[in-house]
Scaffold this motif. Structure first.
Motif, mmCIF file in Angstrom:
data_model
loop_
_atom_site.group_PDB
_atom_site.id
_atom_site.type_symbol
_atom_site.label_atom_id
_atom_site.label_comp_id
_atom_site.label_asym_id
_atom_site.label_seq_id
_atom_site.Cartn_x
_atom_site.Cartn_y
_atom_site.Cartn_z
ATOM 1 N N GLN A 91 26.549 70.267 65.836
ATOM 2 C CA GLN A 91 27.458 68.844 65.295
ATOM 3 C C GLN A 91 28.490 68.762 66.440
ATOM 4 O O GLN A 91 28.865 67.460 66.854
ATOM 5 C CB GLN A 91 27.836 69.169 64.192
ATOM 6 C CG GLN A 91 26.732 69.034 62.954
ATOM 7 C CD GLN A 91 26.318 67.790 62.841
ATOM 8 O OE1 GLN A 91 27.077 66.570 62.742
ATOM 9 N NE2 GLN A 91 25.049 67.400 62.726
ATOM 10 N N TRP A 95 29.486 65.552 68.673
ATOM 11 C CA TRP A 95 30.768 64.765 68.695
ATOM 12 C C TRP A 95 31.343 64.528 69.903
ATOM 13 O O TRP A 95 31.788 63.417 70.164
ATOM 14 C CB TRP A 95 31.567 65.938 67.821
ATOM 15 C CG TRP A 95 32.814 65.314 67.522
ATOM 16 C CD1 TRP A 95 33.554 64.171 66.884
ATOM 17 C CD2 TRP A 95 34.075 65.654 68.411
ATOM 18 N NE1 TRP A 95 34.543 63.821 67.035
ATOM 19 C CE2 TRP A 95 35.128 64.947 67.903
ATOM 20 C CE3 TRP A 95 34.305 66.813 68.870
ATOM 21 C CZ2 TRP A 95 36.537 65.253 68.121
ATOM 22 C CZ3 TRP A 95 35.613 67.312 69.692
ATOM 23 C CH2 TRP A 95 36.665 66.232 69.064
ATOM 24 N N GLU A 111 39.387 67.903 60.084
ATOM 25 C CA GLU A 111 38.691 66.736 60.311
ATOM 26 C C GLU A 111 37.273 66.890 60.722
ATOM 27 O O GLU A 111 36.520 66.175 60.282
ATOM 28 C CB GLU A 111 39.309 65.953 61.449
ATOM 29 C CG GLU A 111 40.698 65.231 61.094
ATOM 30 C CD GLU A 111 41.189 64.433 62.266
ATOM 31 O OE1 GLU A 111 40.563 64.055 63.236
ATOM 32 O OE2 GLU A 111 42.352 63.698 61.958
ATOM 33 N N LEU A 112 37.330 67.831 61.477
ATOM 34 C CA LEU A 112 35.718 68.152 61.898
ATOM 35 C C LEU A 112 35.033 68.776 60.749
ATOM 36 O O LEU A 112 33.518 68.364 60.630
ATOM 37 C CB LEU A 112 35.818 69.045 63.158
ATOM 38 C CG LEU A 112 36.228 68.490 64.522
ATOM 39 C CD1 LEU A 112 36.080 69.877 65.555
ATOM 40 C CD2 LEU A 112 35.363 67.485 64.867
ATOM 41 N N ARG A 114 35.345 67.992 57.651
ATOM 42 C CA ARG A 114 35.010 66.943 56.695
ATOM 43 C C ARG A 114 33.674 66.234 57.611
ATOM 44 O O ARG A 114 32.815 65.876 56.634
ATOM 45 C CB ARG A 114 36.136 66.046 56.600
ATOM 46 C CG ARG A 114 36.967 66.523 55.526
ATOM 47 C CD ARG A 114 38.507 65.914 55.454
ATOM 48 N NE ARG A 114 39.391 66.376 54.658
ATOM 49 C CZ ARG A 114 40.830 65.890 54.748
ATOM 50 N NH1 ARG A 114 41.274 64.933 55.539
ATOM 51 N NH2 ARG A 114 41.632 66.390 53.856
ATOM 52 N N GLN A 115 33.932 65.937 58.673
ATOM 53 C CA GLN A 115 32.821 65.064 59.419
ATOM 54 C C GLN A 115 31.477 66.002 59.512
ATOM 55 O O GLN A 115 30.372 65.317 59.372
ATOM 56 C CB GLN A 115 33.263 64.896 60.784
ATOM 57 C CG GLN A 115 32.444 63.712 61.519
ATOM 58 C CD GLN A 115 33.143 63.560 63.009
ATOM 59 O OE1 GLN A 115 34.228 63.486 63.258
ATOM 60 N NE2 GLN A 115 32.182 63.148 64.000
ATOM 61 N N PHE A 116 31.515 67.163 59.576
ATOM 62 C CA PHE A 116 30.054 67.815 59.732
ATOM 63 C C PHE A 116 29.826 68.426 58.368
ATOM 64 O O PHE A 116 28.589 68.810 58.315
ATOM 65 C CB PHE A 116 30.574 69.086 60.812
ATOM 66 C CG PHE A 116 30.804 68.973 62.057
ATOM 67 C CD1 PHE A 116 30.868 67.541 62.618
ATOM 68 C CD2 PHE A 116 31.282 69.838 62.885
ATOM 69 C CE1 PHE A 116 31.367 67.286 63.933
ATOM 70 C CE2 PHE A 116 31.784 69.693 64.316
ATOM 71 C CZ PHE A 116 31.912 68.171 64.738
ATOM 72 N N GLY A 117 30.526 68.244 57.445
ATOM 73 C CA GLY A 117 30.019 68.717 56.080
ATOM 74 C C GLY A 117 30.110 70.219 55.865
ATOM 75 O O GLY A 117 29.006 70.725 55.256
ATOM 76 N N THR A 120 35.772 74.772 56.705
ATOM 77 C CA THR A 120 36.943 74.998 57.873
ATOM 78 C C THR A 120 36.700 76.312 58.466
ATOM 79 O O THR A 120 36.860 76.366 59.967
ATOM 80 C CB THR A 120 38.440 74.871 57.648
ATOM 81 O OG1 THR A 120 38.657 75.521 56.554
ATOM 82 C CG2 THR A 120 38.668 73.296 57.139
#
Length: 298
Positions: A91, A95, A111-112, A114-117, A120
């Motif tokens: 991912q 990106w 942010e990453l 959330r974007q990658f599901g 953290t």
């Protein structure tokens, strides 16, 4: 979770072997299938049960044979066949590749995630692992910074890459006919031909195929240090140079043809032909990388 991932990857590999005709008519024994897939007997049996359930193979009087045609819908999705660490890496690379990320870009863990599901901590583990190469830097209270790399760094890295791959390519050619590496190479050859036929719309997909191909070659000389080194190879040669978007389709088209020549050389088992094909392809990769660095400095 790990066992489920192994099973799904094995199922997908077997489905591909059925679809490509590597398994036709009566199926080989469980032991032979286990050898080809490099998994346990338990996993092989689980795969076979599911294949029978889906009617992809038939079973009668203890004999198994091919059944209906394999469709795209039969495969488990990629997200279910990769480990968390590999999922985060893929991912992150996507990106970097799909966006026009440049050196100096700030990287926000939340942010990453959330974007990658993913959680953290998965993002953090990945960034820490790559930070040791000096390409990513942790900034106190401000997250991470992608720093890029210098021409000297790239050239030193490339020199090591050539040494590793030449050795691995020669060892690949000496694999016995029974080695599962040959089946994997044949499947990758088909994947290259399919991508070549759709290069105008799918040229971005070459990065993943490139990574799979070169990692397969290095499977011929398993070495934990080479495997670790190849993480950074993937980052730079398969993603970073593609920030230079100019002529990307043409470059990837040419690289696919070089891969196919390289594959033919490996299949020939001719040491001199293999070295020529390997050096020619890696020389093209080096030239592409150097051009991208010049572009980034403009």
């Amino acid at each position: 979770m790990r066992t489920d991932t192994v099973y799904k990857k094995a199922f997908n590999r077997t489905a591909t072997m059925l679809r490509d005709g590597q398994l036709a008519g009566e199926l080989p024994s469980e032991n032979e299938l286990r050898r080809r897939m490099c998994v346990s007997r338990t996993t092989v049996r689980k795969v076979l049960r599911e294949l029978v359930h889906r009617e992809l193979i038939t079973e009668r009087d203890g004999l198994r044979a091919t059944g209906r045609a394999v469709g795209d819908y039969d495969y488990y999705p990629d997200v279910e066949t990769t480990s968390r660490a590999k999922h985060v890496e893929q991912q992150f690379m996507e990106w970097m590749l799909r966006g026009d990320t440049k050196p100096g870009t700030s990287i926000n863990e939340l942010e990453l995630a959330r974007q990658f599901g993913v959680a953290t901590n998965g993002i953090r583990e990945f960034l820490i692992r790559f930070s040791r190469f000096g390409l990513i830097e942790k900034r106190p209270n401000t997250g991470w910074l992608f720093k890029g790399f210098t021409e000297d760094f790239a050239l030193e890295l490339f020199e090591i890459r050539v040494m590793f791959e030449l050795r691995s390519a020669q060892l690949f050619s000496r694999q016995p006919d029974s080695s599962p590496l040959w089946d994997k190479l044949a499947a990758l050859k088909i994947a290259h031909i399919e991508l070549l036929a759709r290069i105008e719309s799918r040229f971005h997909d070459f990065s993943g195929l490139d990574n799979r191909f070169h990692r397969l070659i290095n499977e011929a000389s398993p070495n934990r240090f080479i495997d670790d080194f190849y993480d950074i190879i993937s980052f730079i040669f398969h993603y970073h140079y593609q920030w230079n978007k100019q002529d990307e389709e043409q470059r990837n088209h040419a690289a696919i043809l070089e891969h196919l020549a390289y594959i033919d050389a490996l299949e020939s088992r001719d040491p001199e032909r293999i070295e020529r094909a390997c050096r020619a392809h890696l020389a093209s990769a080096r030239a592409t990388l150097m051009r991208s660095l010049i572009g980034l400095d403009e």
